[in-house]
Motif scaffolding. Structure first.
Motif, PDB file in Angstrom:
ATOM      1  N   LYS A  49       6.498  10.140  29.646  1.00  0.00           N
ATOM      2  CA  LYS A  49       6.212   8.691  29.670  1.00  0.00           C
ATOM      3  C   LYS A  49       4.913   8.399  28.935  1.00  0.00           C
ATOM      4  CE  LYS A  49       8.807   7.745  33.779  1.00  0.00           C
ATOM      5  NZ  LYS A  49       9.362   6.623  34.400  1.00  0.00           N
ATOM      6  N   LYS A  50       3.922   9.236  29.156  1.00  0.00           N
ATOM      7  CA  LYS A  50       2.641   9.073  28.472  1.00  0.00           C
ATOM      8  C   LYS A  50       2.811   9.336  26.970  1.00  0.00           C
ATOM      9  CE  LYS A  50      -1.868   8.526  29.042  1.00  0.00           C
ATOM     10  NZ  LYS A  50      -2.400   7.223  29.343  1.00  0.00           N
ATOM     11  N   LEU A  51       3.555  10.370  26.628  1.00  0.00           N
ATOM     12  CA  LEU A  51       3.780  10.695  25.218  1.00  0.00           C
ATOM     13  C   LEU A  51       4.532   9.573  24.503  1.00  0.00           C
ATOM     14  CD1 LEU A  51       4.613  14.491  25.504  1.00  0.00           C
ATOM     15  CD2 LEU A  51       2.577  13.477  24.450  1.00  0.00           C
ATOM     16  N   GLU A  52       5.446   8.908  25.198  1.00  0.00           N
ATOM     17  CA  GLU A  52       6.160   7.755  24.623  1.00  0.00           C
ATOM     18  C   GLU A  52       5.179   6.703  24.118  1.00  0.00           C
ATOM     19  OE1 GLU A  52       9.190   6.412  23.906  1.00  0.00           O
ATOM     20  OE2 GLU A  52      10.264   8.241  24.406  1.00  0.00           O
ATOM     21  N   GLN A  53       4.119   6.480  24.884  1.00  0.00           N
ATOM     22  CA  GLN A  53       3.104   5.488  24.521  1.00  0.00           C
ATOM     23  C   GLN A  53       2.181   6.002  23.424  1.00  0.00           C
ATOM     24  OE1 GLN A  53       1.058   4.945  28.208  1.00  0.00           O
ATOM     25  NE2 GLN A  53       2.772   3.928  29.207  1.00  0.00           N
ATOM     26  N   MET A  54       1.909   7.292  23.438  1.00  0.00           N
ATOM     27  CA  MET A  54       0.903   7.869  22.544  1.00  0.00           C
ATOM     28  C   MET A  54       1.416   8.162  21.139  1.00  0.00           C
ATOM     29  SD  MET A  54      -0.919  10.429  25.229  1.00  0.00           S
ATOM     30  CE  MET A  54      -2.686  10.138  25.143  1.00  0.00           C
ATOM     31  N   LEU A  55       2.718   8.332  21.002  1.00  0.00           N
ATOM     32  CA  LEU A  55       3.300   8.652  19.698  1.00  0.00           C
ATOM     33  C   LEU A  55       3.924   7.409  19.093  1.00  0.00           C
ATOM     34  CD1 LEU A  55       5.116  12.035  20.468  1.00  0.00           C
ATOM     35  CD2 LEU A  55       2.741  11.668  19.798  1.00  0.00           C
ATOM     36  N   ALA A  56       3.622   7.159  17.830  1.00  0.00           N
ATOM     37  CA  ALA A  56       4.211   6.025  17.111  1.00  0.00           C
ATOM     38  C   ALA A  56       5.694   6.292  16.884  1.00  0.00           C
ATOM     39  CB  ALA A  56       3.502   5.834  15.775  1.00  0.00           C
ATOM     40  N   GLU A  57       6.462   5.229  16.751  1.00  0.00           N
ATOM     41  CA  GLU A  57       7.906   5.374  16.522  1.00  0.00           C
ATOM     42  C   GLU A  57       8.189   6.210  15.273  1.00  0.00           C
ATOM     43  OE1 GLU A  57      10.411   4.569  18.564  1.00  0.00           O
ATOM     44  OE2 GLU A  57       8.842   3.916  19.951  1.00  0.00           O
ATOM     45  N   GLU A  58       7.351   6.070  14.245  1.00  0.00           N
ATOM     46  CA  GLU A  58       7.589   6.750  12.969  1.00  0.00           C
ATOM     47  C   GLU A  58       6.844   8.081  12.840  1.00  0.00           C
ATOM     48  OE1 GLU A  58       3.848   4.297  12.229  1.00  0.00           O
ATOM     49  OE2 GLU A  58       5.610   4.161  13.511  1.00  0.00           O
ATOM     50  N   VAL A  59       6.350   8.613  13.952  1.00  0.00           N
ATOM     51  CA  VAL A  59       5.563   9.850  13.888  1.00  0.00           C
ATOM     52  C   VAL A  59       6.358  10.975  13.219  1.00  0.00           C
ATOM     53  CG1 VAL A  59       6.228  10.771  16.170  1.00  0.00           C
ATOM     54  CG2 VAL A  59       4.010  11.379  15.181  1.00  0.00           C
ATOM     55  N   VAL A  60       5.653  11.757  12.424  1.00  0.00           N
ATOM     56  CA  VAL A  60       6.195  12.978  11.832  1.00  0.00           C
ATOM     57  C   VAL A  60       5.393  14.117  12.452  1.00  0.00           C
ATOM     58  CG1 VAL A  60       6.504  14.327   9.724  1.00  0.00           C
ATOM     59  CG2 VAL A  60       6.846  11.833   9.688  1.00  0.00           C
ATOM     60  N   TRP A  61       6.098  15.015  13.146  1.00  0.00           N
ATOM     61  CA  TRP A  61       5.450  16.114  13.869  1.00  0.00           C
ATOM     62  C   TRP A  61       5.891  17.420  13.238  1.00  0.00           C
ATOM     63  CZ3 TRP A  61       2.308  14.998  18.098  1.00  0.00           C
ATOM     64  CH2 TRP A  61       1.746  16.103  18.742  1.00  0.00           C
ATOM     65  N   ILE A  62       4.973  18.097  12.553  1.00  0.00           N
ATOM     66  CA  ILE A  62       5.303  19.348  11.881  1.00  0.00           C
ATOM     67  C   ILE A  62       4.611  20.494  12.616  1.00  0.00           C
ATOM     68  CG2 ILE A  62       5.223  20.657   9.727  1.00  0.00           C
ATOM     69  CD1 ILE A  62       5.272  17.938   8.275  1.00  0.00           C
ATOM     70  N   HIS A  63       5.436  21.373  13.153  1.00  0.00           N
ATOM     71  CA  HIS A  63       4.957  22.519  13.935  1.00  0.00           C
ATOM     72  C   HIS A  63       4.469  23.641  13.016  1.00  0.00           C
ATOM     73  CE1 HIS A  63       6.785  20.944  17.689  1.00  0.00           C
ATOM     74  NE2 HIS A  63       7.663  20.427  16.853  1.00  0.00           N
ATOM     75  N   SER A  64       3.726  24.579  13.590  1.00  0.00           N
ATOM     76  CA  SER A  64       3.219  25.715  12.804  1.00  0.00           C
ATOM     77  C   SER A  64       4.357  26.603  12.310  1.00  0.00           C
ATOM     78  CB  SER A  64       2.228  26.529  13.626  1.00  0.00           C
ATOM     79  OG  SER A  64       2.846  27.030  14.798  1.00  0.00           O
ATOM     80  N   SER A  65       5.534  26.473  12.914  1.00  0.00           N
ATOM     81  CA  SER A  65       6.710  27.237  12.476  1.00  0.00           C
ATOM     82  C   SER A  65       7.372  26.609  11.255  1.00  0.00           C
ATOM     83  CB  SER A  65       7.738  27.287  13.614  1.00  0.00           C
ATOM     84  OG  SER A  65       8.211  25.967  13.896  1.00  0.00           O
TER      85      SER A  65
END
Length: 147
Positions: A49-65
């Protein structure tokens, strides 16, 4: 004598203005770093629920993998337990502010828990881009590189 007084007065206000701008920038940097710590805590505790608020709808999340996630796929993986963390800590984080945009860089160390409960310790460099919208910061881009 009047020119000297005017010169002193102008210099005084210039220094005062510069000090106020520096203080304001430092305050915003601290605000972003506090937000970053809260985001790490929300990730570690799987607070979707907190992450829903903290991340923008268009976020791009690139992991170290090299894996790329959207807001939906990232939060879904955490909610379903596909992505789990035992520990997570940020070191050497620094913030730069560009109006309503903030960029942080630092070192992130975490222990991830695989589906078979195997724990892997990972140390990465990260870059995170935040955008302040309606008075709240949101992550718009995240990328890590394994050390």
């Amino acid at each position: 004598m009047e020119k000297l007084s005017l010169f002193i007065l102008i210099n005084f206000f210039t220094i005062l203005f510069s000090f106020n701008q520096t203080f304001a920038q430092d305050k915003i940097k601290e605000e972003v770093l506090v937000f970053e710590k809260a985001r790490v805590k929300a990730t570690l505790t799987a607070d979707t629920k907190k992450l829903e608020q903290m991340l923008a709808e268009e976020v791009v999340w690139i992991h170290s993998s090299g894996k790329r996630d959207s807001k939906t796929t990232y939060i879904q993986a955490i909610a379903e337990g596909k992505t789990r963390y035992k520990t997570m800590s940020v070191e050497q984080s620094e913030a730069r502010i560009y109006g309503e945009i903030a960029i942080t860089n630092g070192v992130l160390e975490f222990e991830s828990i695989a589906t078979d409960d195997t724990i892997t310790k990972v140390r990465t460099l990260f870059t995170c881009v935040y955008h302040k919208r309606k008075g709240n910061w949101q992550v718009v881009s995240w990328q890590t590189t394994r050390l």
